[in-house]
Design an enzyme around this catalytic site. Structure first.
Site, PDB file in Angstrom:
ATOM      1  N   THR A 129       0.830  -1.206   0.000  1.00  0.00           N
ATOM      2  CA  THR A 129       0.000   0.000   0.000  1.00  0.00           C
ATOM      3  C   THR A 129       0.868   1.261   0.000  1.00  0.00           C
ATOM      4  O   THR A 129       2.021   1.226   0.468  1.00  0.00           O
ATOM      5  CB  THR A 129      -0.924   0.001   1.239  1.00  0.00           C
ATOM      6  OG1 THR A 129      -1.417   1.314   1.472  1.00  0.00           O
ATOM      7  CG2 THR A 129      -0.192  -0.435   2.509  1.00  0.00           C
ATOM      8  N   ASP A 130       0.290   2.364  -0.464  1.00  0.00           N
ATOM      9  CA  ASP A 130       1.025   3.643  -0.423  1.00  0.00           C
ATOM     10  C   ASP A 130       1.300   4.073   1.022  1.00  0.00           C
ATOM     11  O   ASP A 130       2.170   4.909   1.270  1.00  0.00           O
ATOM     12  CB  ASP A 130       0.265   4.746  -1.176  1.00  0.00           C
ATOM     13  CG  ASP A 130      -1.104   5.092  -0.608  1.00  0.00           C
ATOM     14  OD1 ASP A 130      -1.570   4.400   0.316  1.00  0.00           O
ATOM     15  OD2 ASP A 130      -1.717   6.069  -1.100  1.00  0.00           O
ATOM     16  N   GLU A 131       0.534   3.512   1.973  1.00  0.00           N
ATOM     17  CA  GLU A 131       0.678   3.969   3.365  1.00  0.00           C
ATOM     18  C   GLU A 131       2.040   3.619   3.957  1.00  0.00           C
ATOM     19  O   GLU A 131       2.436   4.182   4.972  1.00  0.00           O
ATOM     20  CB  GLU A 131      -0.445   3.389   4.215  1.00  0.00           C
ATOM     21  CG  GLU A 131      -1.791   3.739   3.623  1.00  0.00           C
ATOM     22  CD  GLU A 131      -2.958   3.662   4.576  1.00  0.00           C
ATOM     23  OE1 GLU A 131      -2.743   3.704   5.792  1.00  0.00           O
ATOM     24  OE2 GLU A 131      -4.085   3.556   4.074  1.00  0.00           O
ATOM     25  N   TYR A 153      -1.176  -0.406  11.234  1.00  0.00           N
ATOM     26  CA  TYR A 153      -1.533  -1.008   9.938  1.00  0.00           C
ATOM     27  C   TYR A 153      -0.399  -0.815   8.936  1.00  0.00           C
ATOM     28  O   TYR A 153       0.122  -1.780   8.362  1.00  0.00           O
ATOM     29  CB  TYR A 153      -2.832  -0.403   9.392  1.00  0.00           C
ATOM     30  CG  TYR A 153      -3.055  -0.678   7.918  1.00  0.00           C
ATOM     31  CD1 TYR A 153      -3.257  -1.978   7.449  1.00  0.00           C
ATOM     32  CD2 TYR A 153      -3.038   0.351   6.971  1.00  0.00           C
ATOM     33  CE1 TYR A 153      -3.441  -2.244   6.092  1.00  0.00           C
ATOM     34  CE2 TYR A 153      -3.221   0.103   5.607  1.00  0.00           C
ATOM     35  CZ  TYR A 153      -3.419  -1.198   5.181  1.00  0.00           C
ATOM     36  OH  TYR A 153      -3.592  -1.467   3.840  1.00  0.00           O
ATOM     37  N   LYS A 157       2.133  -3.615   7.312  1.00  0.00           N
ATOM     38  CA  LYS A 157       2.188  -3.796   5.859  1.00  0.00           C
ATOM     39  C   LYS A 157       3.621  -3.570   5.340  1.00  0.00           C
ATOM     40  O   LYS A 157       4.059  -4.252   4.417  1.00  0.00           O
ATOM     41  CB  LYS A 157       1.232  -2.823   5.156  1.00  0.00           C
ATOM     42  CG  LYS A 157      -0.239  -3.159   5.287  1.00  0.00           C
ATOM     43  CD  LYS A 157      -0.659  -4.470   4.637  1.00  0.00           C
ATOM     44  CE  LYS A 157      -0.584  -4.453   3.133  1.00  0.00           C
ATOM     45  NZ  LYS A 157      -1.085  -5.740   2.554  1.00  0.00           N
TER      46      LYS A 157
HETATM   47  P1  NAD Z   1     -10.515  -6.097   3.125  1.00  0.00           P
HETATM   48  O1  NAD Z   1     -10.353  -5.815   4.580  1.00  0.00           O
HETATM   49  O2  NAD Z   1     -11.754  -5.705   2.422  1.00  0.00           O
HETATM   50  O3  NAD Z   1     -10.300  -7.655   2.850  1.00  0.00           O
HETATM   51  C1  NAD Z   1      -9.326  -8.409   3.480  1.00  0.00           C
HETATM   52  C2  NAD Z   1      -9.671  -9.882   3.290  1.00  0.00           C
HETATM   53  O4  NAD Z   1      -8.621 -10.672   3.890  1.00  0.00           O
HETATM   54  C3  NAD Z   1     -10.979 -10.300   3.956  1.00  0.00           C
HETATM   55  O5  NAD Z   1     -11.729 -11.104   3.077  1.00  0.00           O
HETATM   56  C4  NAD Z   1     -10.525 -11.095   5.168  1.00  0.00           C
HETATM   57  O6  NAD Z   1     -11.451 -12.097   5.570  1.00  0.00           O
HETATM   58  C5  NAD Z   1      -9.223 -11.694   4.664  1.00  0.00           C
HETATM   59  N1  NAD Z   1      -8.281 -12.051   5.735  1.00  0.00           N
HETATM   60  C6  NAD Z   1      -7.902 -11.280   6.798  1.00  0.00           C
HETATM   61  N2  NAD Z   1      -7.036 -11.947   7.569  1.00  0.00           N
HETATM   62  C7  NAD Z   1      -6.841 -13.154   6.970  1.00  0.00           C
HETATM   63  C8  NAD Z   1      -6.026 -14.273   7.277  1.00  0.00           C
HETATM   64  N3  NAD Z   1      -5.247 -14.301   8.354  1.00  0.00           N
HETATM   65  N4  NAD Z   1      -6.062 -15.343   6.439  1.00  0.00           N
HETATM   66  C9  NAD Z   1      -6.869 -15.331   5.337  1.00  0.00           C
HETATM   67  N5  NAD Z   1      -7.657 -14.308   5.018  1.00  0.00           N
HETATM   68  C10 NAD Z   1      -7.631 -13.220   5.812  1.00  0.00           C
HETATM   69  O7  NAD Z   1      -9.236  -5.419   2.454  1.00  0.00           O
HETATM   70  P2  NAD Z   1      -9.075  -4.747   1.013  1.00  0.00           P
HETATM   71  O8  NAD Z   1      -9.441  -3.319   1.123  1.00  0.00           O
HETATM   72  O9  NAD Z   1      -9.711  -5.605   0.002  1.00  0.00           O
HETATM   73  O10 NAD Z   1      -7.494  -4.802   0.856  1.00  0.00           O
HETATM   74  C11 NAD Z   1      -6.863  -5.932   0.235  1.00  0.00           C
HETATM   75  C12 NAD Z   1      -5.372  -5.729   0.225  1.00  0.00           C
HETATM   76  O11 NAD Z   1      -5.046  -4.532  -0.479  1.00  0.00           O
HETATM   77  C13 NAD Z   1      -4.763  -5.566   1.628  1.00  0.00           C
HETATM   78  O12 NAD Z   1      -3.554  -6.244   1.642  1.00  0.00           O
HETATM   79  C14 NAD Z   1      -4.559  -4.066   1.761  1.00  0.00           C
HETATM   80  O13 NAD Z   1      -3.488  -3.782   2.623  1.00  0.00           O
HETATM   81  C15 NAD Z   1      -4.237  -3.686   0.325  1.00  0.00           C
HETATM   82  N6  NAD Z   1      -4.572  -2.315  -0.072  1.00  0.00           N
HETATM   83  C16 NAD Z   1      -5.815  -1.812   0.174  1.00  0.00           C
HETATM   84  C17 NAD Z   1      -6.134  -0.528  -0.241  1.00  0.00           C
HETATM   85  C18 NAD Z   1      -7.519   0.047  -0.019  1.00  0.00           C
HETATM   86  O14 NAD Z   1      -7.728   1.230  -0.267  1.00  0.00           O
HETATM   87  N7  NAD Z   1      -8.489  -0.733   0.417  1.00  0.00           N
HETATM   88  C19 NAD Z   1      -5.171   0.261  -0.903  1.00  0.00           C
HETATM   89  C20 NAD Z   1      -3.898  -0.284  -1.132  1.00  0.00           C
HETATM   90  C21 NAD Z   1      -3.622  -1.572  -0.716  1.00  0.00           C
HETATM   91  P1  TYD Z   2      -9.814   5.391   5.221  1.00  0.00           P
HETATM   92  O1  TYD Z   2     -10.879   5.111   4.216  1.00  0.00           O
HETATM   93  O2  TYD Z   2      -9.913   4.767   6.571  1.00  0.00           O
HETATM   94  O3  TYD Z   2      -8.431   5.042   4.522  1.00  0.00           O
HETATM   95  P2  TYD Z   2      -6.918   5.360   5.013  1.00  0.00           P
HETATM   96  O4  TYD Z   2      -6.934   5.833   6.394  1.00  0.00           O
HETATM   97  O5  TYD Z   2      -6.312   4.007   4.907  1.00  0.00           O
HETATM   98  O6  TYD Z   2      -6.400   6.356   4.045  1.00  0.00           O
HETATM   99  O7  TYD Z   2      -9.717   6.964   5.418  1.00  0.00           O
HETATM  100  C1  TYD Z   2      -9.528   7.837   4.326  1.00  0.00           C
HETATM  101  C2  TYD Z   2      -9.488   9.245   4.870  1.00  0.00           C
HETATM  102  O8  TYD Z   2     -10.770   9.569   5.407  1.00  0.00           O
HETATM  103  C3  TYD Z   2      -8.515   9.419   6.022  1.00  0.00           C
HETATM  104  O9  TYD Z   2      -7.917  10.707   5.932  1.00  0.00           O
HETATM  105  C4  TYD Z   2      -9.382   9.319   7.266  1.00  0.00           C
HETATM  106  C5  TYD Z   2     -10.690   9.906   6.802  1.00  0.00           C
HETATM  107  N1  TYD Z   2     -11.899   9.348   7.456  1.00  0.00           N
HETATM  108  C6  TYD Z   2     -12.815  10.222   8.069  1.00  0.00           C
HETATM  109  O10 TYD Z   2     -12.661  11.458   8.075  1.00  0.00           O
HETATM  110  N2  TYD Z   2     -13.904   9.655   8.695  1.00  0.00           N
HETATM  111  C7  TYD Z   2     -14.120   8.314   8.721  1.00  0.00           C
HETATM  112  O11 TYD Z   2     -15.128   7.845   9.314  1.00  0.00           O
HETATM  113  C8  TYD Z   2     -13.178   7.450   8.059  1.00  0.00           C
HETATM  114  C9  TYD Z   2     -13.390   5.965   8.057  1.00  0.00           C
HETATM  115  C10 TYD Z   2     -12.094   8.013   7.432  1.00  0.00           C
END
Ligand code: NAD
Ligand code: TYD
Length: 342
Positions: A129-131, A153, A157
């Protein structure tokens, strides 16, 4: 007859993983997918209901930290590619309870890497992730920028990200790492900014905006992310990191205003609440490396946001049941007695 290209997907019942599995079945006529998912609160098999009678889609409920189940999948299916989406993924939850993050996002990656080393794999894609870069006031992070994660988190990561690299550098495992910006789109658990605010607004509930609402995120449509991952898997160089940027940086208040406008809801739903602890101010990615390789984003932000909001309007039966039970417990702890969420 040659073996079907076989993808071992972890965390495929979550938001991005389920979109990626749908994408694979749309893109390829012949493909086999094994989805290992623990089904935490964020994992929802309903995301893949349409595939349940497809013999080329195999769902295994299990934990990526469980070397036995991971090993059995390798032995039985001999996958070509492993794409690791499985993670604890919500920053707010990591602040209250980091342990699961360290377990899944670091130890789980180790288990998958060890099995891949033992049984062999053509590509190991670690979804990072970019984070991991932390916050940046001006300019954008390239793949060469130092990692400076600032919450449990992003720190866990970062651990998974660098551990995956170490298996390339040390053992020659064909690892590629992607670092994407904030995703939005269908099937996102209603706890992240866009999915939470759209679903709250639809129920005329308040939208809890942290701090001054001016933190900036770069928004990437999930379908562009899936295409980016597959592009990297097919064309990327092993041992490399690729940023996948959305190219749409917005303040949270802008996103909130757009959601209210698209839904025709009043600004009075916005509620400014205490800031997140250690809240990163701005994320920004430079994707030049991936563009040079030939990847281009296909979905413009405004259109993709309209489609996303419309999806939540049309799929209330998907998200309404999720906003009860464990979800409510979590939100009651976040906002004791303040937020009328039921
Ligand atoms: P999500 O939380 O929606 O899904 C995570 C999935 O992983 C769920 O289905 C959960 O049941 C499963 N899981 C959790 N722990 C597990 C374990 N120990 N064994 C097997 N399965 C397990 O997450 P997402 O938003 O779909 O993100 C997916 C990936 O992409 C993550 O690695 C996250 O760090 C990365 N990512 C997410 C974003 C975003 O904006 N959502 C951006 C960049 C990278
Ligand atoms: P989020 O969707 O949790 O993603 P990330 O923290 O991984 O970037 O949050 C996106 C942005 O929105 C972040 O600056 C936090 C803010 N945020 C709120 O202001 N209120 C909320 O309830 C949530 C979930 C996020």
């Amino acid at each position: 007859m040659s073996k079907k290209k076989t993808y071992f997907i972890t965390g495929g019942a979550g938001f991005i993983g389920s979109n990626y599995i749908h994408y694979l079945f749309e893109k390829y006529d012949v493909v086999k997918v094994i989805n290992l998912d623990k089904l935490t609160y964020a994992g929802n098999p309903a995301n893949l209901d349409d595939l349940k009678n497809n013999p080329d889609y195999i769902f295994v409920k299990g934990d990526i930290c469980d070397a036995e189940v991971v090993g059995k999948i390798f032995q039985k299916y001999n996958p070509d590619f492993l794409v690791n989406f499985a993670a604890e993924s919500h920053v707010d939850r990591s602040i209250g309870n980091p342990e699961d993050f360290i377990r899944t996002d670091m130890y789980g990656v180790y288990v998958l890497l060890e099995a891949s080393k033992k049984f062999g794999i053509k590509r190991f894609i670690q979804i990072s992730t970019d984070e991991v870069y932390g916050s940046i006031d001006k300019g954008s992070f390239t793949e060469e920028s130092p990692l400076m994660p600032s919450n449990p988190y992003s720190a866990s990561k970062s651990g998974g990200d660098r551990l995956a690299y170490s298996y390339f550098a040390t053992y020659g495992l064909p690892v590629i790492i992607t670092r994407a910006s904030n995703n939005y789109g269908p099937y996102q658990y209603p706890e992240k900014l866009i999915s939470l605010f759209v679903t709250n607004a639809l129920e005329d509930k308040q939208l809890p905006l942290y701090g001054d609402g001016k933190n900036i995120r770069d928004w990437l449509y999930v379908k562009d992310h899936c295409e980016g991952i597959e592009f990297v898997l097919q064309n990327g160089k092993i041992g490399e990191v690729y940023n996948i940027a959305g190219g749409s940086e917005k303040e949270n208040i802008e996103i909130t205003g757009l959601i209210l406008e698209l839904l025709g809801k009043p600004e009075s739903l916005i509620r400014y609440v205490d800031d997140r602890i250690g809240h990163d101010r701005r994320y920004s990615l430079d994707s030049t490396k991936l563009h040079k390789l030939g990847w281009q984003q296909e979905h413009p932000f405004e259109k993709a946001m309209q489609e996303t909001v419309q999806w939540y309007v049309e799929h209330q039966d998907w998200w309404k049941p999720l906003k009860s039970g464990e979800y409510l417990e979590f939100y009651k702890k976040q906002y004791p007695e303040e937020m009328p969420l039921t």
